[in-house]
Design an enzyme around this catalytic site. Structure first.
Site, PDB file in Angstrom:
ATOM      1  N   GLU A  80      22.618  54.903 112.205  1.00 28.08           N
ATOM      2  CA  GLU A  80      23.065  56.106 111.510  1.00 28.08           C
ATOM      3  C   GLU A  80      21.907  57.107 111.540  1.00 28.08           C
ATOM      4  OE1 GLU A  80      24.300  55.068 107.576  1.00 28.08           O
ATOM      5  OE2 GLU A  80      26.049  53.917 108.254  1.00 28.08           O
ATOM      6  N   GLN A 119      22.495  73.882 109.417  1.00 28.98           N
ATOM      7  CA  GLN A 119      22.531  74.196 110.852  1.00 28.98           C
ATOM      8  C   GLN A 119      21.890  73.081 111.643  1.00 28.98           C
ATOM      9  OE1 GLN A 119      21.192  78.176 112.001  1.00 28.98           O
ATOM     10  NE2 GLN A 119      20.272  77.355 113.881  1.00 28.98           N
ATOM     11  N   LYS A 138      13.198  71.069 108.056  1.00 29.63           N
ATOM     12  CA  LYS A 138      13.728  70.515 109.314  1.00 29.63           C
ATOM     13  C   LYS A 138      13.593  69.006 109.353  1.00 29.63           C
ATOM     14  CE  LYS A 138      12.439  74.730 111.726  1.00 29.63           C
ATOM     15  NZ  LYS A 138      11.350  75.391 112.437  1.00 29.63           N
ATOM     16  N   GLU A 142      11.489  85.682 111.765  1.00 32.13           N
ATOM     17  CA  GLU A 142      10.695  84.631 112.400  1.00 32.13           C
ATOM     18  C   GLU A 142       9.220  85.011 112.528  1.00 32.13           C
ATOM     19  OE1 GLU A 142      11.458  83.406 116.575  1.00 32.13           O
ATOM     20  OE2 GLU A 142      11.966  81.474 115.703  1.00 32.13           O
ATOM     21  N   HIS A 188       6.574  77.834 115.240  1.00 31.47           N
ATOM     22  CA  HIS A 188       7.485  78.819 114.649  1.00 31.47           C
ATOM     23  C   HIS A 188       7.761  78.515 113.176  1.00 31.47           C
ATOM     24  CE1 HIS A 188       9.244  78.963 118.991  1.00 31.47           C
ATOM     25  NE2 HIS A 188       8.086  79.606 118.925  1.00 31.47           N
ATOM     26  N   HIS A 228       6.348  74.860 112.941  1.00 35.78           N
ATOM     27  CA  HIS A 228       6.752  73.682 113.727  1.00 35.78           C
ATOM     28  C   HIS A 228       6.659  73.964 115.212  1.00 35.78           C
ATOM     29  CE1 HIS A 228      10.058  71.086 115.538  1.00 35.78           C
ATOM     30  NE2 HIS A 228       9.087  70.252 115.228  1.00 35.78           N
ATOM     31  N   TYR A 233      17.622  68.721 115.784  1.00 36.86           N
ATOM     32  CA  TYR A 233      17.153  68.841 114.419  1.00 36.86           C
ATOM     33  C   TYR A 233      18.152  69.526 113.501  1.00 36.86           C
ATOM     34  CZ  TYR A 233      15.075  73.088 116.551  1.00 36.86           C
ATOM     35  OH  TYR A 233      14.824  74.239 117.271  1.00 36.86           O
ATOM     36  N   ARG A 241       7.096  74.345 122.761  1.00 38.46           N
ATOM     37  CA  ARG A 241       7.833  75.308 121.938  1.00 38.46           C
ATOM     38  C   ARG A 241       7.146  75.399 120.568  1.00 38.46           C
ATOM     39  NH1 ARG A 241      13.515  75.974 123.726  1.00 38.46           N
ATOM     40  NH2 ARG A 241      13.854  74.654 125.572  1.00 38.46           N
ATOM     41  N   ASP A 258       5.879  82.844 122.711  1.00 37.79           N
ATOM     42  CA  ASP A 258       4.864  81.855 122.327  1.00 37.79           C
ATOM     43  C   ASP A 258       3.537  82.095 123.042  1.00 37.79           C
ATOM     44  OD1 ASP A 258       7.207  79.055 121.936  1.00 37.79           O
ATOM     45  OD2 ASP A 258       6.736  80.792 120.676  1.00 37.79           O
TER      46      ASP A 258
HETATM   47  C1  LIG Z   1      15.842  78.819 117.030  1.00 32.51           C
HETATM   48  C2  LIG Z   1      17.135  79.449 117.447  1.00 32.51           C
HETATM   49  C3  LIG Z   1      17.234  80.175 118.624  1.00 32.51           C
HETATM   50  N1  LIG Z   1      18.412  80.747 118.970  1.00 32.51           N
HETATM   51  C4  LIG Z   1      18.480  81.492 120.238  1.00 32.51           C
HETATM   52  C5  LIG Z   1      17.531  82.667 120.311  1.00 32.51           C
HETATM   53  C6  LIG Z   1      17.143  82.716 121.768  1.00 32.51           C
HETATM   54  O1  LIG Z   1      18.076  83.504 122.486  1.00 32.51           O
HETATM   55  C7  LIG Z   1      17.265  81.277 122.249  1.00 32.51           C
HETATM   56  C8  LIG Z   1      15.941  80.564 122.354  1.00 32.51           C
HETATM   57  O2  LIG Z   1      15.253  80.779 121.133  1.00 32.51           O
HETATM   58  P1  LIG Z   1      13.733  80.350 120.994  1.00 32.51           P
HETATM   59  O3  LIG Z   1      12.992  80.712 122.252  1.00 32.51           O
HETATM   60  O4  LIG Z   1      13.217  80.870 119.704  1.00 32.51           O
HETATM   61  O5  LIG Z   1      13.873  78.754 120.948  1.00 32.51           O
HETATM   62  P2  LIG Z   1      12.682  77.742 120.605  1.00 32.51           P
HETATM   63  O6  LIG Z   1      11.418  78.196 121.253  1.00 32.51           O
HETATM   64  O7  LIG Z   1      13.196  76.396 120.913  1.00 32.51           O
HETATM   65  O8  LIG Z   1      12.506  77.897 119.046  1.00 32.51           O
HETATM   66  C9  LIG Z   1      12.560  76.793 118.183  1.00 32.51           C
HETATM   67  O9  LIG Z   1      11.378  76.077 118.392  1.00 32.51           O
HETATM   68  C10 LIG Z   1      10.702  75.537 117.302  1.00 32.51           C
HETATM   69  C11 LIG Z   1      10.078  74.249 117.738  1.00 32.51           C
HETATM   70  C12 LIG Z   1      11.460  75.398 116.055  1.00 32.51           C
HETATM   71  O10 LIG Z   1      11.213  74.521 115.232  1.00 32.51           O
HETATM   72  C13 LIG Z   1      12.479  76.407 115.742  1.00 32.51           C
HETATM   73  O11 LIG Z   1      13.692  75.762 115.390  1.00 32.51           O
HETATM   74  C14 LIG Z   1      12.761  77.351 116.806  1.00 32.51           C
HETATM   75  O12 LIG Z   1      11.884  78.453 116.600  1.00 32.51           O
HETATM   76  O13 LIG Z   1      18.084  80.603 121.272  1.00 32.51           O
HETATM   77  C15 LIG Z   1      19.538  80.632 118.195  1.00 32.51           C
HETATM   78  O14 LIG Z   1      20.618  81.150 118.519  1.00 32.51           O
HETATM   79  N2  LIG Z   1      19.450  79.919 117.020  1.00 32.51           N
HETATM   80  C16 LIG Z   1      18.297  79.328 116.617  1.00 32.51           C
HETATM   81  O15 LIG Z   1      18.276  78.677 115.541  1.00 32.51           O
END
Ligand SMILES: Cc1cn([C@H]2C[C@H](O)[C@@H](COP(=O)(O)OP(=O)(O)O[C@H]3O[C@H](C)C(=O)[C@H](O)[C@H]3O)O2)c(=O)[nH]c1=O
Length: 185
Positions: A28, A47, A71, A142, A62, A118, A131, A59, A170
């Site tokens: 589970e 979410q 999370k 953000e 953030h 994170h 997550y 990544r 990033d």
């Molecule tokens: C985070 C997120 C992103 N998006 C869309 C926005 C962008 O068009 C695309 C990629 O987003 P991003 O480059 O911010 O994705 P990550 O780099 O994986 O970001 C995550 O990476 C680190 C490790 C985290 O803990 C966060 O949850 C989150 O910031 O997904 C969404 O539609 N919903 C979301 O909750």
């Protein structure tokens, strides 16, 4: 399930009970009542996220500034080095980081309450990262911190010959000190 306190205040490592048999295994991955009773997780998750990465992808780091997300993170394929940084100014572990290996093999989950930055590094050829979040994604809210901020000195297990792959965001994230005047949860 096993709940282990991580070195950062409020963070937990959760190891679910795994049931193996000749077909494979079952566990589970979440249970509202049990995670509330045994891990004290009583914030609602609103979410679920899934991200796929290839070896060398980093990544993060953030966080959301005014709507921080708690999370509960895990890896369902591959292996990652997962990192949380405590940015809660009043916390006993403020400014400290903690990292651990999350993998499909160790089935570990990592809980960080609201108030942490994170990030994770993909250590396997491919990585499926899942997550649960306690608040919704608010892109305008953000914040980011440079993965290689010398003030944090995170010991990422970079792999020889494996180039890092970062998003543009990033690659240009500010240092933690840029937020010195901001109070997070
Ligand atoms: C985070 C997120 C992103 N998006 C869309 C926005 C962008 O068009 C695309 C990629 O987003 P991003 O480059 O911010 O994705 P990550 O780099 O994986 O970001 C995550 O990476 C680190 C490790 C985290 O803990 C966060 O949850 C989150 O910031 O997904 C969404 O539609 N919903 C979301 O909750």
């Amino acid at each position: 399930m096993k709940v282990i306190e991580a070195p950062l205040d409020g963070c937990l490592i959760i190891e679910p009970e795994v049931y193996s048999d000749s077909r494979g295994f079952f566990y589970e991955s979440f249970h509202v009542e049990r995670y509330r009773k045994e891990a004290g997780l009583n914030l609602p998750f609103v979410q679920d996220n899934f991200s796929y990465s290839e070896r060398g992808v980093l990544r993060g780091l953030h966080f959301q500034r005014t709507r921080p997300q708690g999370k509960l993170v895990r890896v369902t394929h591959g292996e990652s080095f997962d990192v949380a940084v405590d940015i809660r100014r009043g916390s006993t572990s403020f400014g400290q980081w903690y990292g651990l290996i999350l993998s499909a093999e160790n089935r570990r989950q990592f809980w960080m309450p609201p108030g942490f930055a994170h990030g994770f590094l993909a250590l396997s050829e491919t990585l499926a990262f899942e997550y649960k979040c306690t608040d919704y994604y608010q892109p305008e809210d953000e914040g980011g911190i440079a993965w290689d901020d010398p003030e944090l000195a995170i010991q990422w297990p970079l792999q020889n010959g494996v180039p890092l792959k970062l998003s543009v965001k990033d690659s240009s994230a500010p240092m933690f000190s840029a937020y010195r005047d901001e109070i997070f949860l």
